[in-house]
Design a protein around this motif. Structure first.
Motif, PDB file in Angstrom:
ATOM      1  N   ARG A  51      -2.149   7.517 -14.152  1.00  0.00           N
ATOM      2  CA  ARG A  51      -2.645   8.812 -14.628  1.00  0.00           C
ATOM      3  C   ARG A  51      -1.497   9.750 -15.007  1.00  0.00           C
ATOM      4  O   ARG A  51      -1.657  10.596 -15.870  1.00  0.00           O
ATOM      5  CB  ARG A  51      -3.485   9.483 -13.532  1.00  0.00           C
ATOM      6  CG  ARG A  51      -4.707   8.695 -13.121  1.00  0.00           C
ATOM      7  CD  ARG A  51      -5.446   9.381 -11.971  1.00  0.00           C
ATOM      8  NE  ARG A  51      -4.663   9.511 -10.749  1.00  0.00           N
ATOM      9  CZ  ARG A  51      -4.516   8.559  -9.832  1.00  0.00           C
ATOM     10  NH1 ARG A  51      -5.111   7.396  -9.995  1.00  0.00           N
ATOM     11  NH2 ARG A  51      -3.804   8.755  -8.752  1.00  0.00           N
ATOM     12  N   THR A  52      -0.351   9.577 -14.364  1.00  0.00           N
ATOM     13  CA  THR A  52       0.783  10.476 -14.592  1.00  0.00           C
ATOM     14  C   THR A  52       1.845   9.870 -15.494  1.00  0.00           C
ATOM     15  O   THR A  52       2.877  10.488 -15.716  1.00  0.00           O
ATOM     16  CB  THR A  52       1.419  10.885 -13.258  1.00  0.00           C
ATOM     17  OG1 THR A  52       1.845   9.700 -12.561  1.00  0.00           O
ATOM     18  CG2 THR A  52       0.441  11.659 -12.396  1.00  0.00           C
ATOM     19  N   GLY A  53       1.614   8.663 -16.004  1.00  0.00           N
ATOM     20  CA  GLY A  53       2.576   8.013 -16.896  1.00  0.00           C
ATOM     21  C   GLY A  53       2.942   6.627 -16.396  1.00  0.00           C
ATOM     22  O   GLY A  53       2.373   6.149 -15.416  1.00  0.00           O
TER      23      GLY A  53
ATOM     24  N   ARG B 244       0.839  -1.208   0.000  1.00  0.00           N
ATOM     25  CA  ARG B 244       0.000   0.000   0.000  1.00  0.00           C
ATOM     26  C   ARG B 244       0.872   1.255   0.000  1.00  0.00           C
ATOM     27  O   ARG B 244       0.627   2.196  -0.747  1.00  0.00           O
ATOM     28  CB  ARG B 244      -0.924  -0.012   1.207  1.00  0.00           C
ATOM     29  CG  ARG B 244      -1.905   1.123   1.252  1.00  0.00           C
ATOM     30  CD  ARG B 244      -2.771   1.078   2.496  1.00  0.00           C
ATOM     31  NE  ARG B 244      -3.419  -0.198   2.707  1.00  0.00           N
ATOM     32  CZ  ARG B 244      -4.653  -0.497   2.321  1.00  0.00           C
ATOM     33  NH1 ARG B 244      -5.381   0.397   1.707  1.00  0.00           N
ATOM     34  NH2 ARG B 244      -5.161  -1.687   2.535  1.00  0.00           N
ATOM     35  N   GLN B 245       1.915   1.251   0.846  1.00  0.00           N
ATOM     36  CA  GLN B 245       2.788   2.423   0.924  1.00  0.00           C
ATOM     37  C   GLN B 245       3.568   2.609  -0.372  1.00  0.00           C
ATOM     38  O   GLN B 245       3.687   3.728  -0.874  1.00  0.00           O
ATOM     39  CB  GLN B 245       3.748   2.287   2.104  1.00  0.00           C
ATOM     40  CG  GLN B 245       4.657   3.498   2.271  1.00  0.00           C
ATOM     41  CD  GLN B 245       5.568   3.362   3.477  1.00  0.00           C
ATOM     42  OE1 GLN B 245       5.397   2.484   4.304  1.00  0.00           O
ATOM     43  NE2 GLN B 245       6.536   4.248   3.567  1.00  0.00           N
ATOM     44  N   ARG B 246       4.097   1.523  -0.931  1.00  0.00           N
ATOM     45  CA  ARG B 246       4.848   1.632  -2.189  1.00  0.00           C
ATOM     46  C   ARG B 246       3.950   2.126  -3.310  1.00  0.00           C
ATOM     47  O   ARG B 246       4.371   2.923  -4.138  1.00  0.00           O
ATOM     48  CB  ARG B 246       5.477   0.285  -2.551  1.00  0.00           C
ATOM     49  CG  ARG B 246       6.625  -0.030  -1.657  1.00  0.00           C
ATOM     50  CD  ARG B 246       7.480  -1.187  -2.068  1.00  0.00           C
ATOM     51  NE  ARG B 246       7.027  -1.996  -3.164  1.00  0.00           N
ATOM     52  CZ  ARG B 246       7.206  -3.295  -3.235  1.00  0.00           C
ATOM     53  NH1 ARG B 246       7.790  -3.938  -2.245  1.00  0.00           N
ATOM     54  NH2 ARG B 246       6.795  -3.975  -4.267  1.00  0.00           N
ATOM     55  N   ALA B 247       2.721   1.659  -3.337  1.00  0.00           N
ATOM     56  CA  ALA B 247       1.780   2.123  -4.359  1.00  0.00           C
ATOM     57  C   ALA B 247       1.516   3.617  -4.180  1.00  0.00           C
ATOM     58  O   ALA B 247       1.539   4.380  -5.149  1.00  0.00           O
ATOM     59  CB  ALA B 247       0.479   1.340  -4.284  1.00  0.00           C
ATOM     60  N   ALA B 248       1.290   4.034  -2.942  1.00  0.00           N
ATOM     61  CA  ALA B 248       1.015   5.446  -2.663  1.00  0.00           C
ATOM     62  C   ALA B 248       2.201   6.323  -3.041  1.00  0.00           C
ATOM     63  O   ALA B 248       2.026   7.427  -3.575  1.00  0.00           O
ATOM     64  CB  ALA B 248       0.660   5.624  -1.199  1.00  0.00           C
ATOM     65  N   GLU B 249       3.417   5.851  -2.781  1.00  0.00           N
ATOM     66  CA  GLU B 249       4.621   6.604  -3.145  1.00  0.00           C
ATOM     67  C   GLU B 249       4.719   6.812  -4.652  1.00  0.00           C
ATOM     68  O   GLU B 249       5.355   7.755  -5.115  1.00  0.00           O
ATOM     69  CB  GLU B 249       5.869   5.880  -2.644  1.00  0.00           C
ATOM     70  CG  GLU B 249       6.039   5.910  -1.146  1.00  0.00           C
ATOM     71  CD  GLU B 249       7.118   4.965  -0.655  1.00  0.00           C
ATOM     72  OE1 GLU B 249       7.735   4.245  -1.477  1.00  0.00           O
ATOM     73  OE2 GLU B 249       7.344   4.936   0.572  1.00  0.00           O
ATOM     74  N   ARG B 250       4.083   5.934  -5.411  1.00  0.00           N
ATOM     75  CA  ARG B 250       4.113   6.019  -6.879  1.00  0.00           C
ATOM     76  C   ARG B 250       2.813   6.602  -7.441  1.00  0.00           C
ATOM     77  O   ARG B 250       2.534   6.502  -8.620  1.00  0.00           O
ATOM     78  CB  ARG B 250       4.380   4.627  -7.441  1.00  0.00           C
ATOM     79  CG  ARG B 250       5.791   4.146  -7.147  1.00  0.00           C
ATOM     80  CD  ARG B 250       5.905   2.646  -7.332  1.00  0.00           C
ATOM     81  NE  ARG B 250       7.255   2.166  -7.149  1.00  0.00           N
ATOM     82  CZ  ARG B 250       7.826   1.940  -5.965  1.00  0.00           C
ATOM     83  NH1 ARG B 250       7.166   2.170  -4.855  1.00  0.00           N
ATOM     84  NH2 ARG B 250       9.064   1.497  -5.889  1.00  0.00           N
ATOM     85  N   ASN B 251       2.023   7.196  -6.554  1.00  0.00           N
ATOM     86  CA  ASN B 251       0.739   7.802  -6.937  1.00  0.00           C
ATOM     87  C   ASN B 251      -0.223   6.798  -7.567  1.00  0.00           C
ATOM     88  O   ASN B 251      -0.948   7.126  -8.505  1.00  0.00           O
ATOM     89  CB  ASN B 251       0.945   8.995  -7.867  1.00  0.00           C
ATOM     90  CG  ASN B 251       1.666  10.122  -7.187  1.00  0.00           C
ATOM     91  OD1 ASN B 251       1.362  10.441  -6.039  1.00  0.00           O
ATOM     92  ND2 ASN B 251       2.613  10.728  -7.865  1.00  0.00           N
TER      93      ASN B 251
END
Length: 70
Positions: free
Chosen positions: A63-65, A2-9
């Motif tokens: 969404r950002t690439g 979850r944290q790694r995903a959040a760090e990558r938006n």
């Protein structure tokens, strides 16, 4: 995760959907041959689906690439 995903938006849902498509496949359309229609399903090759290192290098379109999971 979850944290790694959040760090990558990325949300966990985005990661889960991308991995599900890679593993189970995603419908890409149909191939017609006369009166016969065959569904086209796209997924990773089996050797990639079984290789944890390959999956950790998987790239998700966000969404950002593009974002690598590793």
């Amino acid at each position: 995760m979850r944290q790694r995903a959040a760090e990558r938006n990325l949300s966990l849902a985005e990661v889960a959907l991308a991995l599900r498509g890679a593993m189970d496949g995603a419908d890409a359309g149909n191939l017609r041959d006369g009166d016969t229609e065959v569904p086209i399903r796209v997924r990773l090759r089996e050797d990639y689906r079984r290789d944890q290192r390959a999956l950790s290098n998987f790239t998700i379109q966000s969404r950002t690439g593009p974002v690598k999971l590793s």
